[in-house]
Scaffold this motif. Structure first.
Motif, PDB file in Angstrom:
ATOM      1  N   ASP A  42     -41.022  15.696  28.053  1.00  0.00           N
ATOM      2  CA  ASP A  42     -42.011  14.256  28.841  1.00  0.00           C
ATOM      3  C   ASP A  42     -42.849  14.294  29.077  1.00  0.00           C
ATOM      4  O   ASP A  42     -44.033  15.158  28.684  1.00  0.00           O
ATOM      5  CB  ASP A  42     -41.607  15.535  30.619  1.00  0.00           C
ATOM      6  N   TYR A  44     -45.099  12.553  29.432  1.00  0.00           N
ATOM      7  CA  TYR A  44     -45.763  11.238  30.318  1.00  0.00           C
ATOM      8  C   TYR A  44     -45.613  12.198  31.353  1.00  0.00           C
ATOM      9  O   TYR A  44     -44.924  11.992  32.299  1.00  0.00           O
ATOM     10  CB  TYR A  44     -45.761  10.598  30.456  1.00  0.00           C
ATOM     11  N   THR A  47     -49.007  14.804  36.915  1.00  0.00           N
ATOM     12  CA  THR A  47     -50.127  15.221  37.075  1.00  0.00           C
ATOM     13  C   THR A  47     -50.576  15.368  38.503  1.00  0.00           C
ATOM     14  O   THR A  47     -51.524  15.416  39.414  1.00  0.00           O
ATOM     15  CB  THR A  47     -51.329  14.396  35.820  1.00  0.00           C
ATOM     16  N   GLU A 146     -40.584   5.191  34.990  1.00  0.00           N
ATOM     17  CA  GLU A 146     -41.922   4.986  35.015  1.00  0.00           C
ATOM     18  C   GLU A 146     -43.154   4.056  34.511  1.00  0.00           C
ATOM     19  O   GLU A 146     -44.312   3.931  35.533  1.00  0.00           O
ATOM     20  CB  GLU A 146     -42.233   6.406  34.943  1.00  0.00           C
ATOM     21  N   HIS A 147     -42.535   3.297  33.454  1.00  0.00           N
ATOM     22  CA  HIS A 147     -43.512   2.421  32.993  1.00  0.00           C
ATOM     23  C   HIS A 147     -43.513   1.017  33.605  1.00  0.00           C
ATOM     24  O   HIS A 147     -44.463   0.304  32.962  1.00  0.00           O
ATOM     25  CB  HIS A 147     -43.104   2.212  31.131  1.00  0.00           C
ATOM     26  N   THR A 192     -51.858   6.739  40.299  1.00  0.00           N
ATOM     27  CA  THR A 192     -50.927   6.428  38.754  1.00  0.00           C
ATOM     28  C   THR A 192     -49.723   6.994  38.899  1.00  0.00           C
ATOM     29  O   THR A 192     -49.509   7.885  40.628  1.00  0.00           O
ATOM     30  CB  THR A 192     -51.639   7.455  37.575  1.00  0.00           C
ATOM     31  N   GLN A 194     -47.928   9.210  36.886  1.00  0.00           N
ATOM     32  CA  GLN A 194     -47.891  10.211  36.906  1.00  0.00           C
ATOM     33  C   GLN A 194     -48.497  11.088  37.917  1.00  0.00           C
ATOM     34  O   GLN A 194     -48.407  12.426  38.173  1.00  0.00           O
ATOM     35  CB  GLN A 194     -48.610  10.785  35.703  1.00  0.00           C
ATOM     36  N   LYS A 197     -45.656  11.331  40.081  1.00  0.00           N
ATOM     37  CA  LYS A 197     -44.213  11.870  40.166  1.00  0.00           C
ATOM     38  C   LYS A 197     -43.719  13.696  40.491  1.00  0.00           C
ATOM     39  O   LYS A 197     -45.169  14.473  39.836  1.00  0.00           O
ATOM     40  CB  LYS A 197     -44.646  12.062  37.919  1.00  0.00           C
TER      41      LYS A 197
END
Length: 461
Positions: A42, A44, A47, A146-147, A192, A194, A197
Motif C-alpha cells: 500500500d 498510499y 492517514t 482512490e486516484h 485528501t 488518504q 481511507k
C-alpha cells in the motif's frame, strides 16, 4: 619495427573487440546484480485519524446489533473510538459517560455501502468530474479508484445525514472486464482521500461480466464483442498474471501486481454480474485460475443459484427492485433478497447510486416486504445486517466494524424510529465514537467545502 597497415587494423579490431566484450560482461554483471524493485502493498497508506469523541451511553433504545440480535430497552457504551459494552437495561454505566436517552428510538451499527461511486462519479454529474471508468482497454487492473476520488463530493455528507452511512467501498465502473482496484473509505470530511481511507481494509479488484464490456469494446470493433470473448480475455489475463507471479519481478507491471495480489488472496474480488449462468461460469473460472469471488454485485438472478452461492461462501449484493433497464436485468424479481436469505446465502443491499446510498435502510425494508408477500418473513434484526455486517464481511472488514460488538469501531447510528420504516431518519451518527452528524444541532451537520456559498448549501434532499 614498423607495423604494416593491415597489422595495425588487426590490432585495433582486437582492442575494440576486447573492450566491447568487457563492456558487455560488465552490463551482464550489473544486470545480474540488479535487485527487483520491492512491491509495496500500500504505497498510499491511510492517514485517517478519528475525530475527537466523548464517552457515550445510549440508554433505553431498541438495539439491533447487525448480527441478528435485538435488545429491547438496551444500553450501548462506547469510549475512545471503541464499543465498550452492549447490554440490557440495568447495566452499570461508569462515571464520565454522557447519557443519551434513546427511549422510543433505535440503535444500529453504522450503515455500510459495498457498492458506491461517490467521489469518482461525484455531483455535479458533469464530464469534467467523470473519473470512474478507464475505458481504454478491456482489462485495466493497473488503475486505482482512490486516484480518482474527489473528497469534496457533496454526496458524502448527504449519505451521512440522510442514510447514516459511516463506511463505503468506492469501485471503478463496469465498462471493463477488470476495472481496477476499489478503495474503502470512512465517511468523514477530509482534504485528501488518504484522510478518509479505512485503516487496514483490504483492496478489491472490480471485475465485470456480461453486456457492459462486450458492448463497450464490441462497438470499437475489438475483442471482446461476445460473452465468450469476455471469458477468453479474462482467462488469458489470469494466465499472464500467474506467469508474472512466478517470475522475479525485475520488470514491474502495475496491473499484474494487482492480479498477483488477488491470486495470493490479499486482494478481494467484487464482481459485477447479473445472470445466474454467468455467475456460475465465473465461479468455475475462479476455481480454474485460483482466486475467489467475495461478492457478486447487482446479481438480479442470484435467486436461481442461491445454493451455489451459499456453498461457495459468496455474498450477493443486490438492489431491492431495480430491473428491466437492459436485457440481462430482465429476469429480476423483487423477492430476490428474501429467497437468498431464506436459503442461508449472505445478502447485502447496495446502492450503485448517489441517491440510493441515502436510503439503504428503506431499500432493505422493501426487499423484506417483498419476501413477506410470498410467505418468507425475515426478522427485522436480520434485515439490518443486510446493510451493516454482511457488507462489512464481504469487504473484508467484518472483524473491525459492521456490528455492535465489544472492541469494534464505534460506528453507530441513533434513529428517530424503526430504521425499516420510511418515516425514520438518522438522528445522530458516530464514526469511531465521534459525533459526526446530529439532526438536532446545526453545528453537527457537515457540508462539503465545494458547496459553501452556493444555493442549496448543505440541504438534505
Amino acid at each position: 619495427m614498423t607495423k604494416t597497415p593491415g597489422l595495425r587494423r588487426w590490432t585495433s579490431l582486437l582492442v575494440l573487440g576486447t573492450a566491447l566484450a568487457f563492456s558487455a560482461n560488465s552490463a551482464d554483471a550489473k544486470k545480474q546484480d540488479k535487485k527487483p524493485a520491492p512491491i509495496v502493498a500500500d504505497p498510499y497508506p491511510s492517514t485517517y485519524k478519528a475525530y475527537p469523541g466523548t464517552p457515550t451511553a445510549l440508554v433505553g433504545a431498541t438495539v439491533y446489533d447487525g448480527r441478528g440480535g435485538r435488545i429491547d430497552n438496551g444500553v450501548v457504551l462506547f469510549k475512545d473510538g471503541k464499543l465498550v459494552a452492549i447490554g440490557a437495561a440495568g447495566m452499570a454505566i461508569p462515571d464520565g459517560y454522557t447519557r443519551i436517552d434513546g427511549t422510543g428510538k433505535f440503535v444500529t451499527p453504522g450503515v455500510i455501502d459495498i457498492h458506491s461511486h461517490l467521489g469518482v462519479y461525484p455531483s455535479p454529474s458533469v464530464d469534467a468530474l467523470s473519473d470512474g471508468n478507464e475505458m481504454t482497454s478491456p482489462t485495466t487492473p493497473d488503475v486505482w479508484a482512490e486516484h480518482s476520488v474527489w473528497p469534496q463530493d457533496p454526496g458524502f455528507t448527504r449519505a451521512l445525514a440522510n442514510g447514516g452511512v459511516t463506511t463505503l467501498e468506492i469501485l471503478p465502473g463496469s465498462g471493463n472486464l477488470m476495472g481496477g482496484r476499489t478503495v474503502t473509505l470512512k465517511n468523514v470530511p477530509s482534504i485528501t482521500v488518504q484522510g478518509m481511507k479505512f485503516p487496514g481494509a483490504p483492496y478489491a479488484l472490480k471485475m465485470a461480466c456480461g453486456e457492459n464490456p462486450k458492448r463497450v469494446y464490441g462497438s470499437k470493433g475489438q475483442k471482446p464483442s461476445t460473452r465468450m470473448g469476455n471469458f477468453s480475455v479474462d482467462r488469458q489475463a489470469w494466465i499472464d498474471a500467474r506467469q508474472y507471479m512466478d517470475g522475479d519481478h525485475s520488470e514491474r507491471d502495475l496491473g499484474k501486481d494487482t492480479l498477483e495480489g488477488v491470486l495470493k488472496g490479499e486482494i478481494l474480488v467484487q464482481n459485477h454480474c447479473y445472470r445466474a449462468d454467468e455467475m456460475a461460469q465465473v465461479i468455475d473460472m475462479a476455481k480454474e485460475m485460483g482466486y475467489k469471488v467475495a461478492a457478486f454485485h447487482h446479481a438480479v438472478e442470484a435467486y436461481k443459484i442461491a445454493d451455489v452461492l451459499r456453498e461457495n461462501d459468496i455474498c450477493a449484493a443486490v438492489w431491492a427492485d431495480w430491473y428491466g433497464f437492459k436485457m440481462e436485468a430482465y429476469d429480476a424479481i423483487p423477492e430476490n433478497a428474501a429467497l437468498l436469505a431464506n436459503s442461508g446465502t449472505c445478502v447485502v443491499i447496495h446502492s450503485d447510486d448517489e441517491n440510493g446510498i441515502q436510503r439503504l435502510n428503506q431499500e432493505a425494508a422493501k426487499a423484506q416486504a417483498d419476501g413477506r408477500r410470498i410467505g418468507i418473513d425475515i426478522p427485522d434484526a436480520k434485515v439490518v445486517g443486510w446493510f451493516t455486517y454482511n457488507a462489512a464481511k464481504a469487504m473484508g472488514i467484518g472483524e473491525k466494524t459492521g456490528s455492535l460488538e465489544t472492541g469494534k469501531m464505534a460506528d453507530v447510528v441513533l434513529w428517530n424510529g424503526n430504521p425499516l420504516s420510511v418515516y425514520s431518519r438518522p438522528e445522530k451518527v458516530w464514526i469511531d465514537g465521534a459525533l459526526m452528524f446530529d439532526a438536532l444541532d446545526a453545528k453537527r451537520r457537515p457540508v462539503s467545502d465545494f458547496e459553501l456559498g452556493q444555493a442549496g448549501e448543505g440541504d438534505v434532499k
